[in-house]
Write a protein that holds these residues in place. Structure first.
Motif, PDB file in Angstrom:
ATOM      1  N   GLN A 273     -10.066 -20.952  -0.027  1.00  0.00           N
ATOM      2  CA  GLN A 273      -9.462 -21.979   0.815  1.00  0.00           C
ATOM      3  C   GLN A 273      -7.986 -22.163   0.497  1.00  0.00           C
ATOM      4  O   GLN A 273      -7.146 -22.290   1.395  1.00  0.00           O
ATOM      5  N   THR A 274      -7.661 -22.179  -0.805  1.00  0.00           N
ATOM      6  CA  THR A 274      -6.260 -22.367  -1.201  1.00  0.00           C
ATOM      7  C   THR A 274      -5.403 -21.188  -0.758  1.00  0.00           C
ATOM      8  O   THR A 274      -4.266 -21.361  -0.292  1.00  0.00           O
ATOM      9  N   PHE A 275      -5.942 -19.975  -0.899  1.00  0.00           N
ATOM     10  CA  PHE A 275      -5.177 -18.793  -0.515  1.00  0.00           C
ATOM     11  C   PHE A 275      -4.981 -18.760   1.006  1.00  0.00           C
ATOM     12  O   PHE A 275      -3.917 -18.359   1.492  1.00  0.00           O
ATOM     13  N   TYR A 276      -6.000 -19.176   1.745  1.00  0.00           N
ATOM     14  CA  TYR A 276      -5.868 -19.218   3.206  1.00  0.00           C
ATOM     15  C   TYR A 276      -4.800 -20.240   3.609  1.00  0.00           C
ATOM     16  O   TYR A 276      -3.979 -19.977   4.508  1.00  0.00           O
ATOM     17  N   THR A 277      -4.773 -21.380   2.940  1.00  0.00           N
ATOM     18  CA  THR A 277      -3.737 -22.387   3.206  1.00  0.00           C
ATOM     19  C   THR A 277      -2.358 -21.830   2.880  1.00  0.00           C
ATOM     20  O   THR A 277      -1.377 -22.059   3.601  1.00  0.00           O
ATOM     21  N   PHE A 278      -2.288 -21.079   1.786  1.00  0.00           N
ATOM     22  CA  PHE A 278      -1.013 -20.444   1.394  1.00  0.00           C
ATOM     23  C   PHE A 278      -0.535 -19.490   2.483  1.00  0.00           C
ATOM     24  O   PHE A 278       0.654 -19.453   2.826  1.00  0.00           O
ATOM     25  N   ILE A 279      -1.453 -18.700   3.043  1.00  0.00           N
ATOM     26  CA  ILE A 279      -1.084 -17.756   4.095  1.00  0.00           C
ATOM     27  C   ILE A 279      -0.600 -18.504   5.338  1.00  0.00           C
ATOM     28  O   ILE A 279       0.419 -18.139   5.965  1.00  0.00           O
ATOM     29  N   LEU A 280      -1.304 -19.569   5.725  1.00  0.00           N
ATOM     30  CA  LEU A 280      -0.912 -20.334   6.908  1.00  0.00           C
ATOM     31  C   LEU A 280       0.490 -20.900   6.765  1.00  0.00           C
ATOM     32  O   LEU A 280       1.280 -20.899   7.723  1.00  0.00           O
ATOM     33  N   GLU A 281       0.807 -21.407   5.575  1.00  0.00           N
ATOM     34  CA  GLU A 281       2.107 -22.032   5.376  1.00  0.00           C
ATOM     35  C   GLU A 281       3.236 -21.013   5.258  1.00  0.00           C
ATOM     36  O   GLU A 281       4.410 -21.394   5.296  1.00  0.00           O
ATOM     37  N   ASN A 282       2.863 -19.729   5.086  1.00  0.00           N
ATOM     38  CA  ASN A 282       3.898 -18.691   4.991  1.00  0.00           C
ATOM     39  C   ASN A 282       3.838 -17.717   6.168  1.00  0.00           C
ATOM     40  O   ASN A 282       4.408 -16.624   6.081  1.00  0.00           O
ATOM     41  N   LEU A 283       3.179 -18.138   7.251  1.00  0.00           N
ATOM     42  CA  LEU A 283       3.082 -17.252   8.409  1.00  0.00           C
ATOM     43  C   LEU A 283       4.450 -16.906   8.976  1.00  0.00           C
ATOM     44  O   LEU A 283       4.695 -15.778   9.423  1.00  0.00           O
ATOM     45  N   GLU A 284       5.334 -17.887   8.984  1.00  0.00           N
ATOM     46  CA  GLU A 284       6.676 -17.629   9.532  1.00  0.00           C
ATOM     47  C   GLU A 284       7.385 -16.536   8.750  1.00  0.00           C
ATOM     48  O   GLU A 284       8.046 -15.672   9.316  1.00  0.00           O
ATOM     49  N   LYS A 285       7.221 -16.577   7.443  1.00  0.00           N
ATOM     50  CA  LYS A 285       7.885 -15.568   6.603  1.00  0.00           C
ATOM     51  C   LYS A 285       7.282 -14.193   6.850  1.00  0.00           C
ATOM     52  O   LYS A 285       8.000 -13.185   6.928  1.00  0.00           O
ATOM     53  N   PHE A 286       5.961 -14.129   6.969  1.00  0.00           N
ATOM     54  CA  PHE A 286       5.332 -12.832   7.252  1.00  0.00           C
ATOM     55  C   PHE A 286       5.728 -12.340   8.646  1.00  0.00           C
ATOM     56  O   PHE A 286       5.941 -11.140   8.859  1.00  0.00           O
ATOM     57  N   GLY A 287       5.817 -13.287   9.599  1.00  0.00           N
ATOM     58  CA  GLY A 287       6.246 -12.903  10.932  1.00  0.00           C
ATOM     59  C   GLY A 287       7.677 -12.397  10.939  1.00  0.00           C
ATOM     60  O   GLY A 287       7.999 -11.426  11.649  1.00  0.00           O
ATOM     61  N   ALA A 288       8.538 -13.017  10.165  1.00  0.00           N
ATOM     62  CA  ALA A 288       9.929 -12.565  10.076  1.00  0.00           C
ATOM     63  C   ALA A 288      10.004 -11.169   9.481  1.00  0.00           C
ATOM     64  O   ALA A 288      10.786 -10.320   9.939  1.00  0.00           O
ATOM     65  N   TYR A 361      -9.055 -10.562   2.247  1.00  0.00           N
ATOM     66  CA  TYR A 361      -9.538 -10.245   3.593  1.00  0.00           C
ATOM     67  C   TYR A 361      -9.253 -11.387   4.558  1.00  0.00           C
ATOM     68  O   TYR A 361      -8.830 -11.160   5.704  1.00  0.00           O
ATOM     69  N   ILE A 362      -9.473 -12.616   4.080  1.00  0.00           N
ATOM     70  CA  ILE A 362      -9.203 -13.784   4.931  1.00  0.00           C
ATOM     71  C   ILE A 362      -7.726 -13.840   5.308  1.00  0.00           C
ATOM     72  O   ILE A 362      -7.362 -14.067   6.474  1.00  0.00           O
ATOM     73  N   GLY A 363      -6.862 -13.612   4.331  1.00  0.00           N
ATOM     74  CA  GLY A 363      -5.424 -13.661   4.594  1.00  0.00           C
ATOM     75  C   GLY A 363      -4.943 -12.513   5.458  1.00  0.00           C
ATOM     76  O   GLY A 363      -4.097 -12.686   6.351  1.00  0.00           O
ATOM     77  N   ILE A 364      -5.480 -11.299   5.215  1.00  0.00           N
ATOM     78  CA  ILE A 364      -5.048 -10.119   5.960  1.00  0.00           C
ATOM     79  C   ILE A 364      -5.365 -10.267   7.446  1.00  0.00           C
ATOM     80  O   ILE A 364      -4.544  -9.928   8.315  1.00  0.00           O
ATOM     81  N   ARG A 365      -6.546 -10.766   7.746  1.00  0.00           N
ATOM     82  CA  ARG A 365      -6.913 -10.938   9.159  1.00  0.00           C
ATOM     83  C   ARG A 365      -5.935 -11.859   9.873  1.00  0.00           C
ATOM     84  O   ARG A 365      -5.548 -11.606  11.022  1.00  0.00           O
ATOM     85  N   LYS A 366      -5.517 -12.916   9.217  1.00  0.00           N
ATOM     86  CA  LYS A 366      -4.600 -13.875   9.838  1.00  0.00           C
ATOM     87  C   LYS A 366      -3.216 -13.271  10.023  1.00  0.00           C
ATOM     88  O   LYS A 366      -2.583 -13.437  11.085  1.00  0.00           O
ATOM     89  N   VAL A 367      -2.744 -12.549   9.014  1.00  0.00           N
ATOM     90  CA  VAL A 367      -1.374 -12.013   9.067  1.00  0.00           C
ATOM     91  C   VAL A 367      -1.260 -10.900  10.097  1.00  0.00           C
ATOM     92  O   VAL A 367      -0.255 -10.800  10.823  1.00  0.00           O
TER      93      VAL A 367
END
Length: 378
Positions: A273-288, A361-367
């Motif tokens: 859950q914490t790692f998924y929250t981390f990915i959500l909050e850094n989506l902009e950076k991954f998108g950039a 896996y949870i983070g990769i799918r989102k990114v």
């Protein structure tokens, strides 16, 4: 690739609060898993303490025996029959039983008595005080210096006690590789004195300790003993039989398994859950990064690196915390049963890798689903 991983590291540790939350989840899971399995390993080692300390290569016993403490007496002819088997170098009897001793202060204390073969003293412990020859003296016993010896009032050479109206004298103090499981002090004496001082049934041989001439003779000895209607096991086989008894025939193994599974699920839920929250909050950076030309493969490497780095650091912290707790517990409670083994560490490491893989896996799918256009449009 080195630059991508460097960016991933900075993204991970930039927010110290969220990074600390990730570490806490994995550390707590590792601590619980290592603690539970270490307690179980310690119990299994203590349950086989007699087998470990005596060091016999082979043990002959009744087939119904499932642990070393529940010996079933063997007829005397079995000893002669085993000695006559081809490939046996020598075979000696062992007495193993419980007794109640009366200390000088009037307190009664249960003990474990091990009676060694009078001629060879095979399986004798290493003495740290006294002389082994004194065990042949009248009323002579050797006490094991372990966590349970305090229950005998920390005896020294010359300390006296009473055993079934017989006078007993401590003539030596020994050290052994493993202390017993059931919290009883251990006394060594000769086989003849053990059966003389302790009320016994018609048969008095608890086990027969066998030394084969060669490793190749073990199979033949086992088959010949089986023909007699009894069971011959090597040291490792007997320890495995004892371990299986506590794993599958008592509630101990099931309880430890349930607690370990709960620890894994707690760590997985917190870290995932914490790692998924981390990915959500850094989506902009991954998108950039994706807009700047970073390939999906490189983003996957970043997330895997972040998850693995956090998992390994959490693993180290969890193991270190568990070892510290065990050391402190053994200082305060010497008979505390826990042992961190390579199997325990390997099991926890595999579980941590699984937690890291699921979190990744949870983070990769989102990114991978993110589109740079959506980021810049927002």
């Amino acid at each position: 690739m080195k630059g991508i991983l460097k960016i991933a590291f900075k993204l991970l540790v930039n927010d110290k609060g969220k990074y600390a939350a990730l570490l806490v989840g994995i550390t707590f899971a590792v601590f619980l898993m290592v603690q539970m399995t270490s307690i179980f390993s310690g119990i299994l080692i203590k349950s086989s303490s007699t087998v470990i300390n005596l060091g016999a290569d082979m043990w002959v016993m009744d087939p119904a025996v499932n642990n070393v403490a529940s010996s079933i007496p063997l007829p005397d002819y079995v000893l002669d029959a085993v000695r006559s088997i081809e490939g046996v170098n020598y075979a000696v009897p062992l007495y193993s039983g419980a007794a109640l001793v009366k200390l000088r202060n009037g307190i009664f204390q249960p003990v474990t008595i091990l009676g060694l073969d009078d001629n060879s003293l095979f399986g004798r412990p290493e003495l740290i005080a006294g002389k082994i020859e004194d065990i042949y003296a009248e009323n002579a016993f050797i006490v094991v210096q372990d966590a349970e010896v305090r229950k005998l009032g920390h005896p020294t050479v010359g300390t006296e006690f009473e055993l079934n109206d017989h006078r007993g004298v401590i003539v030596g103090i020994a050290k052994v590789g493993a202390s017993g499981l059931f919290g009883l002090p251990t006394l060594y004496t000769t086989y003849s004195k053990a059966i003389q001082y302790i009320p016994s049934p018609r048969f008095t041989i608890s086990y027969i300790l066998v030394e084969p001439k060669t490793p190749e003779a073990v199979t033949h000895i086992e088959s010949e003993v089986r023909r007699l209607g009894y069971l011959a096991l090597t040291k490792d086989e007997f320890m495995e039989k004892i371990a299986n008894f506590y794993k599958y025939q008592t509630g101990l193994g099931t309880n430890i398994l349930i607690m370990t599974a709960v620890s894994f699920l707690v760590g997985l839920s917190i870290s995932g859950q914490t790692f998924y929250t981390f990915i959500l909050e850094n989506l902009e950076k991954f998108g950039a990064l994706k807009a700047m030309g970073a390939k999906g493969r490189e983003l996957i490497y970043m997330i895997l690196f972040q998850a693995m780095f956090t998992a390994l650091v959490g693993y180290g912290l969890g193991v270190g915390l568990c070892v510290l707790i065990i050391v402190l517990a053994k200082i305060r409670v010497p008979e505390y049963s826990a042992a961190v083994t390579f199997t325990t560490l390997a099991f926890a490491f595999v579980m941590v890798l699984i937690i890291a893989a699921i979190s990744s896996y949870i983070g990769i799918r989102k990114v991978l689903k993110i589109e740079p256009f959506d980021i810049f449009r927002g």
